[in-house]
Design a protein around this motif. Sequence first.
Motif, PDB file in Angstrom:
ATOM      1  N   THR A 231      46.067 -48.153  56.964  1.00 40.93           N
ATOM      2  CA  THR A 231      45.369 -48.926  55.939  1.00 40.93           C
ATOM      3  C   THR A 231      43.861 -48.866  56.144  1.00 40.93           C
ATOM      4  OG1 THR A 231      47.265 -50.434  55.801  1.00 40.93           O
ATOM      5  CG2 THR A 231      45.177 -51.199  54.877  1.00 40.93           C
ATOM      6  N   ILE A 232      43.439 -48.983  57.396  1.00 48.33           N
ATOM      7  CA  ILE A 232      42.001 -48.907  57.713  1.00 48.33           C
ATOM      8  C   ILE A 232      41.458 -47.529  57.349  1.00 48.33           C
ATOM      9  CG2 ILE A 232      40.322 -48.923  59.603  1.00 48.33           C
ATOM     10  CD1 ILE A 232      42.202 -50.938  61.030  1.00 48.33           C
ATOM     11  N   PHE A 233      42.202 -46.485  57.701  1.00 50.49           N
ATOM     12  CA  PHE A 233      41.732 -45.121  57.441  1.00 50.49           C
ATOM     13  C   PHE A 233      41.686 -44.827  55.948  1.00 50.49           C
ATOM     14  CE2 PHE A 233      41.057 -40.688  57.922  1.00 50.49           C
ATOM     15  CZ  PHE A 233      40.688 -40.454  59.236  1.00 50.49           C
ATOM     16  N   PHE A 234      42.724 -45.257  55.223  1.00 52.18           N
ATOM     17  CA  PHE A 234      42.741 -45.048  53.775  1.00 52.18           C
ATOM     18  C   PHE A 234      41.586 -45.788  53.088  1.00 52.18           C
ATOM     19  CE2 PHE A 234      47.477 -43.867  53.409  1.00 52.18           C
ATOM     20  CZ  PHE A 234      47.158 -42.522  53.331  1.00 52.18           C
ATOM     21  N   PHE A 235      41.239 -46.958  53.612  1.00 47.76           N
ATOM     22  CA  PHE A 235      40.096 -47.680  53.051  1.00 47.76           C
ATOM     23  C   PHE A 235      38.809 -46.890  53.261  1.00 47.76           C
ATOM     24  CE2 PHE A 235      36.593 -50.799  53.615  1.00 47.76           C
ATOM     25  CZ  PHE A 235      36.546 -51.264  52.312  1.00 47.76           C
ATOM     26  N   ASN A 236      38.665 -46.311  54.442  1.00 49.54           N
ATOM     27  CA  ASN A 236      37.491 -45.470  54.691  1.00 49.54           C
ATOM     28  C   ASN A 236      37.489 -44.257  53.761  1.00 49.54           C
ATOM     29  OD1 ASN A 236      35.144 -44.704  56.646  1.00 49.54           O
ATOM     30  ND2 ASN A 236      36.410 -42.871  56.580  1.00 49.54           N
ATOM     31  N   ASP A 237      38.675 -43.642  53.546  1.00 50.86           N
ATOM     32  CA  ASP A 237      38.767 -42.523  52.609  1.00 50.86           C
ATOM     33  C   ASP A 237      38.352 -42.948  51.202  1.00 50.86           C
ATOM     34  OD1 ASP A 237      39.507 -40.667  54.463  1.00 50.86           O
ATOM     35  OD2 ASP A 237      41.527 -40.326  53.683  1.00 50.86           O
ATOM     36  N   TRP A 238      38.716 -44.167  50.829  1.00 46.38           N
ATOM     37  CA  TRP A 238      38.334 -44.672  49.503  1.00 46.38           C
ATOM     38  C   TRP A 238      36.820 -44.802  49.411  1.00 46.38           C
ATOM     39  CZ3 TRP A 238      35.949 -49.244  47.786  1.00 46.38           C
ATOM     40  CH2 TRP A 238      35.997 -49.452  46.417  1.00 46.38           C
ATOM     41  N   LEU A 239      36.165 -45.260  50.479  1.00 44.33           N
ATOM     42  CA  LEU A 239      34.705 -45.365  50.491  1.00 44.33           C
ATOM     43  C   LEU A 239      34.064 -43.993  50.318  1.00 44.33           C
ATOM     44  CD1 LEU A 239      34.190 -47.897  53.449  1.00 44.33           C
ATOM     45  CD2 LEU A 239      34.012 -48.379  50.989  1.00 44.33           C
ATOM     46  N   VAL A 240      34.639 -42.981  51.003  1.00 44.58           N
ATOM     47  CA  VAL A 240      34.116 -41.618  50.857  1.00 44.58           C
ATOM     48  C   VAL A 240      34.354 -41.112  49.442  1.00 44.58           C
ATOM     49  CG1 VAL A 240      34.241 -39.242  51.714  1.00 44.58           C
ATOM     50  CG2 VAL A 240      34.522 -41.153  53.308  1.00 44.58           C
ATOM     51  N   TYR A 241      35.567 -41.353  48.926  1.00 40.60           N
ATOM     52  CA  TYR A 241      35.933 -40.910  47.580  1.00 40.60           C
ATOM     53  C   TYR A 241      35.017 -41.519  46.527  1.00 40.60           C
ATOM     54  CZ  TYR A 241      38.837 -40.323  43.391  1.00 40.60           C
ATOM     55  OH  TYR A 241      39.304 -40.011  42.130  1.00 40.60           O
ATOM     56  N   ARG A 242      34.650 -42.766  46.739  1.00 38.20           N
ATOM     57  CA  ARG A 242      33.763 -43.454  45.795  1.00 38.20           C
ATOM     58  C   ARG A 242      32.282 -43.203  46.087  1.00 38.20           C
ATOM     59  NH1 ARG A 242      35.765 -44.937  41.219  1.00 38.20           N
ATOM     60  NH2 ARG A 242      34.172 -46.568  41.074  1.00 38.20           N
ATOM     61  N   LYS A 243      32.034 -42.306  47.062  1.00 35.88           N
ATOM     62  CA  LYS A 243      30.662 -41.939  47.447  1.00 35.88           C
ATOM     63  C   LYS A 243      29.836 -43.141  47.912  1.00 35.88           C
ATOM     64  CE  LYS A 243      30.299 -37.761  44.619  1.00 35.88           C
ATOM     65  NZ  LYS A 243      31.732 -37.638  44.300  1.00 35.88           N
ATOM     66  N   MET A 244      30.491 -44.040  48.615  1.00 34.59           N
ATOM     67  CA  MET A 244      29.794 -45.174  49.226  1.00 34.59           C
ATOM     68  C   MET A 244      29.084 -44.704  50.495  1.00 34.59           C
ATOM     69  SD  MET A 244      30.537 -47.822  47.300  1.00 34.59           S
ATOM     70  CE  MET A 244      31.771 -48.460  46.155  1.00 34.59           C
ATOM     71  N   PRO A 245      27.898 -45.215  50.792  1.00 34.74           N
ATOM     72  CA  PRO A 245      27.149 -44.743  51.961  1.00 34.74           C
ATOM     73  C   PRO A 245      27.514 -45.459  53.261  1.00 34.74           C
ATOM     74  CG  PRO A 245      25.791 -46.272  50.718  1.00 34.74           C
ATOM     75  CD  PRO A 245      27.102 -46.160  49.961  1.00 34.74           C
TER      76      PRO A 245
END
Length: 468
Positions: free
Chosen positions: A414-428
């Motif tokens: 869950t933690i890793f997928f959340f980080n992937d979502w941040l990358v996917y959404r181009k969050m810095p």
Amino acid sequence: MSFTSLVFLIFAPGILIAYMMIPAAYRRHLVAAGSLLFYAYWEVAYVPLLFASALIDYFASIWIHRSSRPGQKRVWLLLSILINLGILFFFKYWNFFTDNVNHLIGTDLQGINVLLPLGISFYTLQTMSYTFDVYRGKFKPETNFLTYFVYVSFFPQLVAGPIERASTLLTQVRNLDLPSMKDVQRGFVLIAWGFFAKLVIADNIAEFISYSFLQTPGGLILWAISFVFVAQVYFDFYGYTLIARGLASFMGINLSLNFRQPFYAKNMTSFWQRWHISLTKWVTDYIHIPLARRFPQEPMRSFIAIMAMCIVGLWHGASWNFVLFGLVNGLMMRFWSPVARLLSVIPSNDLIREVFGRAMMVMCISFVGILFFIRDFSLLQSQIGTMFTTDLGLAALAAAPAKLDFLLGLIGMTIFFFNDWLVYRKMPVHVEASASVPFLREGILGCCVVAILLFGNFDVEGFIYFEF
């Protein structure tokens, strides 16, 4: 040697410290020697095979470049392809071939009883891509064999990729400079994040997944189990890639991205453009596109696309379940667009379409996941059948082992997928971006180390893709 072994935790710092201390003129010698030691630790008898693979395409590319007639160039290219594929076929597919021929026509062909050379599927494609690109005139062949051998045997990505092109890795190997402070900081973060993905997530859920597929009578729950298995492969393989990229960063080298948030893809084509990118792109560039240009009309165009995915499946292993895995993926990719167009005429709002599309993706990923895992066809048929019944299959899982480990793995996932979502959404603010942010970088490194020491599973040897 495996990245998660104790000997590697001694080997890698020694190589990297020596790399930073010796003169630039000797760095390629060090990396070549380190790569040979890294490979020989697993099986020294296969070191000559690695050398042979490098020599074949080193000389083939030079002879291709020196040939004045197109016919001569094609002869050298064809010889390179036949020798490379012949070696790969002998070690990886000969037993599969003999078993099927013996079964079909009653012959008595003998198999071979040898270990599959580690990384052969990766470095064979890497050397072949180099020869293809020289043949196409994309660049001149490398005349310094040491430089070329480092490109082929570079230990961070030698046994499980990414499958690098000469245009990216070879050009960096020619000038092995000291890493910048930014490279070192990035290396630490990538390695820590990779070990977290491997040890805390992938290895913790492995035993539970294996039991669920092989020891239970199945049921509807296998849809969820299969999806988690695909995630396990992702975290295992992506963990390796992150560690490889981190090690390379300590030498000032940027390895290619091999994953780009595949679980946020909106269709199966996008999924494969984001999963094991270097393999998908290799098959696309050297098989799919050349054939599609030659046969641009339907139905040949669709047949070529599906055949390319069958090759991707067969690359993973000498078993019919992998061929079926590629075939089903290819069919899903070809039929996704017309089905999506048909569904788009159904009156609904964008949110419903988005939810339905994501649900379809999860189901597709789950279905191909079980094809990838189970190699016994009778068991595969039985388990798939239970996925289309009304039996939930929850009772059988009560006896499953390692449930606490599985829960820890799901939390890490869950933690890793959340980080992937941040990358996917181009969050810095994702993990890799934190490498350049003081205090945040140290905080993430500390959290990863603590999580690995407290919750990491150190009993699993190797990585899943070592088998391929």
